[in-house]
Structures are given as structure tokens and as C-alpha cells.
Design an enzyme around this catalytic site. Structure first.
Site, mmCIF file in Angstrom:
data_model
loop_
_atom_site.group_PDB
_atom_site.id
_atom_site.type_symbol
_atom_site.label_atom_id
_atom_site.label_comp_id
_atom_site.label_asym_id
_atom_site.label_seq_id
_atom_site.Cartn_x
_atom_site.Cartn_y
_atom_site.Cartn_z
ATOM 1 N N HIS A 108 63.561 95.642 27.709
ATOM 2 C CA HIS A 108 63.233 94.613 28.692
ATOM 3 C C HIS A 108 61.801 94.752 29.201
ATOM 4 O O HIS A 108 61.202 93.763 29.630
ATOM 5 C CB HIS A 108 64.221 94.667 29.856
ATOM 6 C CG HIS A 108 65.551 94.070 29.522
ATOM 7 N ND1 HIS A 108 66.401 93.559 30.492
ATOM 8 C CD2 HIS A 108 66.183 93.879 28.340
ATOM 9 C CE1 HIS A 108 67.500 93.096 29.903
ATOM 10 N NE2 HIS A 108 67.389 93.290 28.599
ATOM 11 N N VAL B 82 58.132 91.724 28.120
ATOM 12 C CA VAL B 82 57.427 91.061 29.225
ATOM 13 C C VAL B 82 56.055 91.708 29.390
ATOM 14 O O VAL B 82 55.950 92.862 29.806
ATOM 15 C CB VAL B 82 58.220 91.174 30.539
ATOM 16 C CG1 VAL B 82 57.491 90.464 31.674
ATOM 17 C CG2 VAL B 82 59.619 90.592 30.363
ATOM 18 N N ASP C 74 54.284 97.959 29.080
ATOM 19 C CA ASP C 74 53.296 98.350 30.090
ATOM 20 C C ASP C 74 53.909 98.889 31.372
ATOM 21 O O ASP C 74 53.209 99.082 32.369
ATOM 22 C CB ASP C 74 52.398 97.153 30.427
ATOM 23 C CG ASP C 74 53.166 95.977 31.035
ATOM 24 O OD1 ASP C 74 54.412 96.062 31.144
ATOM 25 O OD2 ASP C 74 52.525 94.972 31.401
ATOM 26 N N THR D 18 75.622 99.568 19.944
ATOM 27 C CA THR D 18 76.669 100.500 19.533
ATOM 28 C C THR D 18 77.028 101.466 20.660
ATOM 29 O O THR D 18 78.032 102.167 20.581
ATOM 30 C CB THR D 18 76.228 101.300 18.284
ATOM 31 O OG1 THR D 18 77.298 102.130 17.859
ATOM 32 C CG2 THR D 18 75.031 102.178 18.578
ATOM 33 N N ASP E 171 80.941 98.306 22.035
ATOM 34 C CA ASP E 171 81.444 98.751 20.734
ATOM 35 C C ASP E 171 82.823 99.359 20.938
ATOM 36 O O ASP E 171 82.952 100.452 21.486
ATOM 37 C CB ASP E 171 80.465 99.777 20.148
ATOM 38 C CG ASP E 171 80.940 100.391 18.843
ATOM 39 O OD1 ASP E 171 82.060 100.076 18.406
ATOM 40 O OD2 ASP E 171 80.182 101.190 18.266
ATOM 41 N N SER F 63 83.473 103.129 18.947
ATOM 42 C CA SER F 63 82.867 104.401 19.377
ATOM 43 C C SER F 63 81.777 104.130 20.399
ATOM 44 O O SER F 63 80.590 104.247 20.103
ATOM 45 C CB SER F 63 82.297 105.157 18.173
ATOM 46 O OG SER F 63 81.414 104.328 17.438
#
Length: 331
Positions: A70, A74, A78, A198, A249, A252
């Protein structure tokens, strides 16, 4: 003697070329040994703090990977996501993709505090996120990779970019791919990086529409495997319970492996944005099948795509700053 000197000079130049190419291949001014002299213990410090956090709560590994993703989507990688609101900053933490779901900021704070003790004013928060993401993969059984370093921290954040650039759980395949393409990532990167699902959890609010109102006509998503859907409805009510968690998941959830892709083939992807990788595009479907069959292939591509994502528009040189506190710009 002159010939010997010339030969040795030529030999040294030949031997030096691969080093130059190696640094260049990591993307401009980023390279793994950036802190070799200024903070040689940076990898060990980050790994130690992340290991303790993941030992306390396995879910934290997924949270730290998500923070890096995330952040990079954007303004580039940084550290802008880490900034709190202030008179100069409208925090990205309040965007739709991050509000009430982005977590792990306290772990980043702990890492930064340890680094400031050992190497004050040296290691950027953006690099902390990148290293923590790699260690989160390794600590849950996933691949490792050499992390190019040298990013600097932004003095700004972008709430609007956070709302617009980060793929949403209910986006179409083409919308998701377009958002990846805008960051210089391709369909292979999209499928491989999605494999990070996962591990971790998602909130009921992110997949409820698939259970009750997929197309706005009050009907569920009929592509969702029916017994899986029935189990999800027991956990996620039609209204309320937005923060109830379900594993991404079901095979697992605490292990970084290729079972995520096996789930997609069986129509057991939790999020719409997961399942469309198998249902909506032939090339992505073939990649899902390949990674489901060959975990080594998935691990290799995931590492390559993580390095590629980590190279999105980094601040280097004199751009940006090295924050003392990841939550605020230096005064």
C-alpha cells in the site's frame, strides 16, 4: 613491466563490470549494500524485531507485507503511508483501503527506534518497510530475496492516490490490472504478488457482496464454491459484523506457500479480486495453474516481483529526508 601493468589494469576493469551491472540492475541508486558502512547491522535489527512480532502474532507477517504494498502504490515506495495526520499531512491511513485495516505501525516504530539507537538518522522508514516485508515472507516459510536499499522518506502523503491507486476487493480484473500497469507492473507481477494472500485475513466487509449481493440484484456470487460460501455466511452476517475476520487461504493460513492458487482453481478465493485471476483472463488463469503446480516457480517470481515493486519511484539522493520518527516529517 609496462605490458604487465596494462594487463592488470584491463583485468581490473573487466572484473569491475559485473559489479556495475549488478548495481544498475537493482534500479538506479538503490543497491543492497547501501548501508554497508553507515549501518551494517540494519538487516539483523529489522529481522529481530519482525521475528518477535510474528512470533507473538503470525498475522503480523501479512500486515507488514500489506503495508509495503500500500505504500509503494502511492507516490512510490517512500514511507508516505506511515505519516500521521498533521497540519501539513492528510494521512493515507484514513483512505478506504487502509482505514480500520492497515496495521503493523507499532512494529515499524519498534524497528525504527532500534535503528535510531544504533545508526541515528541513517536508515529510512521506506527501507524499513521493504526489509520488513521480505522478512515477513521468510518467517512464514516463503521466499527470501536480496533487498535493494537507499530509499528516502517523503515529506508528504496523498489520501486521494491511496483511495484511487490501490486495488479494491470488488474491482474487476481489468481495473486491477490497469492499476498495476500504472505502477510499471505487468500481469505476471499481478498474479505473483496476489499470492501473498496465502497468509493473513480479510474483513467481512471486503467480501460480503459475494455472499449476498454480487451483482446488485440480491443474489450471491454463484462462481463461489457452494460449501465454502455456506461456511462464510455462517461467519459473515448479511448486515453488521464488518470487522469479523476470515482467512484468505483456507488450506494453510499461517504458511506462505502456493495453496492460495490451489484455492482459486477450486473457486475458493475469498475476495472477488482473488478469484478473477482465475475466472476472468486466460493468461492470468494459466499463471494461477502454473503456480499451483510449482511452488518453486511461484516463489522465484514472487521474489522478482517484490523487488520490482520495491523499485517503484523511490526518492534517492537529496530528495526527501530520513525521518527520525516514521509517523511525522522532520521539523
Amino acid at each position: 613491466m609496462a605490458r604487465l601493468t596494462s594487463f592488470l589494469l584491463l583485468l581490473s576493469l573487466i572484473c569491475f563490470v559485473p559489479l556495475c551491472l549488478c548495481d544498475k540492475s537493482y534500479g538506479g541508486k538503490l543497491f543492497p549494500g547501501y548501508y554497508a558502512h553507515s549501518c551494517p547491522q540494519v538487516n539483523e535489527i529489522v529481522r529481530s524485531v519482525v521475528a518477535k512480532a510474528v512470533a507473538r502474532e503470525t498475522r503480523m507477517a501479512a500486515s507488514l507485507l500489506r503495508l509495503h504494498f500500500h505504500d509503494c502504490f502511492v507516490q512510490g515506495c517512500d514511507g508516505s503511508l506511515l505519516l500521521d495526520s498533521s497540519g501539513r499531512v492528510a494521512t493515507e491511513k484514513n483512505s478506504n483501503p487502509n482505514s480500520k485495516s492497515a496495521r503493523g505501525f507499532d512494529v515499524v516504530d519498534q524497528i525504527k527506534a532500534e535503528l535510531e539507537k544504533q545508526c541515528p538518522g541513517t536508515v529510512s522508514c521506506a527501507d524499513v518497510l521493504t526489509l520488513a516485508a521480505r522478512d515477513s515472507s521468510v518467517l512464514t516459510g516463503g521466499p527470501s530475496w536480496v533487498v535493494p536499499l537507499g530509499r528516502r522518506d517523503s515529506r508528504s502523503a496523498s489520501l486521494s492516490q491511496s483511495n484511487n491507486n490501490i486495488p479494491a476487493p470488488n474491482n474487476t480484473f481489468q481495473t486491477i490490472l490497469s492499476k498495476f500497469n500504472r505502477q510499471g507492473l505487468d500481469i505476471t507481477d499481478l498474479v505473483a504478488l496476489s499470492g501473498s494472500h496465502t497468509i493473513g485475513f480479510s474483513r467481512c466487509t471486503s467480501f460480503r457482496q459475494r455472499l449476498y449481493n454480487q451483482s446488485g440484484n440480491g443474489s450471491p456470487d454463484m462462481t463461489l464454491e457452494q460449501s465454502f460460501a455456506a461456511n462464510l455466511r455462517q461467519r459473515c452476517p448479511k448486515s453488521g459484523g464488518d470487522q469479523i475476520l476470515s482467512v484468505l487461504d483456507i488450506i494453510s493460513a499461517a504458511s506462505f506457500d502456493n495453496s492460495y492458487f490451489k484455492n482459486l482453481i477450486e473457486n475458493k478465493g475469498l475476495l472477488n479480486s482473488d478469484q478473477v485471476l482465475f475466472s476472468s483472463n486466460e493468461k492470468s488463469r494459466e499463471l494461477v495453474k502454473k503456480y499451483a503446480e510449482d511452488q518453486g516457480e511461484f516463489f522465484e517470481q514472487f521474489a522478482e516481483s517484490m523487488i520490482k515493486m520495491g523499485n517503484i519511484s523511490p526518492l534517492t539522493g537529496s530528495s526527501g529526508e530520513i525521518r527520525k520518527n516514521c509517523r511525522k516529517i522532520n521539523s
